[in-house]
Design an enzyme around this catalytic site. Structure first.
Site, PDB file in Angstrom:
ATOM      1  CB  SER A 297      -0.938  -0.067   1.207  1.00 41.50           C
ATOM      2  OG  SER A 297      -1.992   0.845   1.087  1.00 41.50           O
TER       3      SER A 297
ATOM      4  CG  ASP B 293      -6.371  -2.937  -3.834  1.00 40.98           C
ATOM      5  OD1 ASP B 293      -7.176  -2.451  -3.012  1.00 40.98           O
ATOM      6  OD2 ASP B 293      -5.144  -2.895  -3.680  1.00 40.98           O
TER       7      ASP B 293
ATOM      8  CG  HIS C  81      -5.356  -2.718   0.316  1.00 42.28           C
ATOM      9  ND1 HIS C  81      -4.794  -2.166  -0.814  1.00 42.28           N
ATOM     10  CD2 HIS C  81      -4.776  -2.078   1.369  1.00 42.28           C
ATOM     11  CE1 HIS C  81      -3.923  -1.237  -0.458  1.00 42.28           C
ATOM     12  NE2 HIS C  81      -3.890  -1.166   0.861  1.00 42.28           N
TER      13      HIS C  81
END
Length: 515
Positions: free
Chosen positions: A199, A419, A448
């Protein structure tokens, strides 16, 4: 944000030259046992780094580090891991070492760290404790007066940050984090580092590789922030993707009407969810869950479909039995922000607002959000208010760094096509900007954090093989390899709500859900 201009490229080149001039070659670490029942071998240390890397002998701050040391005679160096957020990665070191095959983990010192300002690193930011205390005004303003409540709330947060941390805010940004990583490398005594970031951690890793390409050995970026969209455009992309993922949840509930009795038409199921949201505006569940809190709780399902059964149970209990207890429990475990979350949000705001420009005229925010809301209502206003302090941030924004990089070894990129937190377009952008990289895609996956977390053996084999040997899938146009997504959960897969809490094994990916 458009692709960086020539002026931005020149700025990026100067940043790289500055990083090279100031790169440290000293430091030491003292490791002490800090393990627990889950990760008994975990060790901890702290490291002093400059607040301002352009003044390496000036004020120092402290980074908290963790380590699972290597045990194999085949040593491949340190593997730095970061979960995004920005949130602490101290526990992630234990998780990664325990989840990788033992013979691969044994070849690395797996290193976690809390980025500057976060958690156990000092000083830790907490601009306005209790900023998310319920019940907050409905994020969708029904009048100019309601909108002004949110504007003043965001302004007050930015003002509180300025009042408490005026000396720190200019240095809470991705470039400073990247330079911290090189301090960690030097303190470890390593000529090169390996890196696994999820991320927001993918952006940290890409910026580190741009500033210190000669220090990168292997680079894994999972659930990728679009580097040309950080951060304003990225959040607008999220709005559309979050809404699509919420519709996917409604369709899953409709498929299981025999369990939840909310209807077989996904559109009608979604409409019932919005009616529930409207009811909570005038009568918050348990006195704590209004529309804002409901959206925060159900946002978790856009990150991880393992939450869907518990989310559906709470939804059905409210609609079918007027039972608010499950909604309150769901919010407390998936949506409520504790003191750790207050810290993470403060650092999130500091990094996002400093890294790149945001509109400073609220009329622009209103226009953009209204346009999104008309097409994708689920998180449009919620996400706008989450980022709204950037409209009033007391520190000017930096120019974004162009992370295009042909000077590092081939990187491994991992991405799920659906995602919502880091939309697929960002992975394609990163793949283009790192021309030697390979992109492995989980087709129709919506979770995610793809590798290691989800237990998808097809995805994990690529990451394990790369870390073990450096081997990558053969290059080609578009994705270089694809894997099918795992099946969606069954209603019977619902864990106890307490097991969904951020920080638990089930909720590790949602410790700070925005990145």
């Amino acid at each position: 944000m458009p692709v960086p201009s020539q002026a931005d490229a020149s700025s990026s080149a100067e940043a790289v030259r500055t990083a090279a001039r100031t790169a440290p070659h000293f430091g030491s670490l003292t490791w002490t046992a800090c393990g627990d029942e889950l990760y008994p071998r975990l060790q901890c240390a702290s490291l002093k780094v400059p607040l301002d890397h352009d003044r390496p002998r000036g004020r120092q701050i402290t980074l908290a580090l963790s380590r699972i040391p290597h045990t194999s005679s085949t040593y491949q160096g340190p593997l730095l891991v970061n979960p995004g957020g920005p949130s602490s990665g101290l526990g992630l070191a234990g998780f990664v070492a325990a989840t990788l095959p033992a013979d691969v983990a044994a070849q690395y010192d797996v290193i976690g760290f809390a980025p500057r300002g976060v958690g156990s690193s000092e000083p830790a930011l907490d601009c306005k404790p209790g900023y998310f205390t319920p019940v907050r005004t409905d994020p969708v303003p029904r009048s100019a007066a309601e909108e002004q409540v949110h504007i003043e709330r965001a302004r007050s947060f930015a003002k509180a940050c300025a009042s408490k941390y005026a000396d720190l805010l200019p240095y809470i940004n991705t470039i400073s984090v990247a330079k911290d990583l090189d301090r960690i490398r030097a303190a470890l005594g390593a000529k090169k580092v390996n890196y696994l970031g999820y991320s927001m951690g993918t952006y940290f890793g890409a910026v580190y590789a741009r500033l210190f390409p000669q220090r990168v050995r292997r680079l894994v970026l999972d659930s990728i922030v679009g580097p040309t969209a950080a951060w304003h455009d990225h959040n607008i992309r999220q709005d559309y993707a979050f809404d699509a993922r919420h519709k996917t949840f409604a369709a899953w509930v409709a498929r299981h009407d025999d369990v939840y009795h909310l209807g077989t038409d996904p559109a009608k199921v979604e409409a019932r969810w919005y009616r529930m949201r409207e009811d909570l505006r005038s009568a918050p569940a348990g006195g704590t869950v209004g529309p804002f809190e409901l959206e925060d709780a159900y946002l978790a399902g856009a990150y991880y479909n393992g939450y869907w059964p518990s989310m559906a149970e709470a939804f059905a209990a409210y609609v079918n039995s007027h039972d608010t207890t499950r909604l309150v429990d769901l919010f407390e475990d998936l949506g409520a922000v504790d003191s750790e979350g207050d810290n993470s949000y403060s650092v999130y705001s500091a990094v996002q607002c400093r890294d790149a420009p945001w509109p400073r005229d609220w009329r622009t925010w209103h226009r953009e959000t209204a346009e999104v809301y008309a097409k994708a209502p689920f998180q449009a206003w919620n996400n706008a208010w989450y980022n709204a302090p950037c409209a009033f941030w007391p520190v000017t924004s930096l120019k974004p760094l162009n992370v295009a990089n042909a000077h590092i070894p081939p990187a491994l990129l991992v991405q799920a096509t659906d995602d919502a937190a880091t939309p697929y377009k960002g992975a394609l952008e990163m793949h283009r900007l790192l021309p030697a990289s390979r992109l492995v895609v989980e087709e129709h996956g919506g979770n995610h954090g793809v590798s290691l977390y989800n237990g998808n053996p097809c995805i994990d084999k690529y990451v394990v093989k790369y870390l073990a040997t450096g081997a990558l899938p053969r290059g080609g146009p578009g994705p270089d390899a694809t894997c099918p997504a795992l099946p969606d959960p069954e209603p019977t897969d619902a864990p106890a709500v307490k097991d969904l809490a951020p920080g638990s094994d089930a909720g590790v990916r949602a410790a700070v859900r925005r990145r």
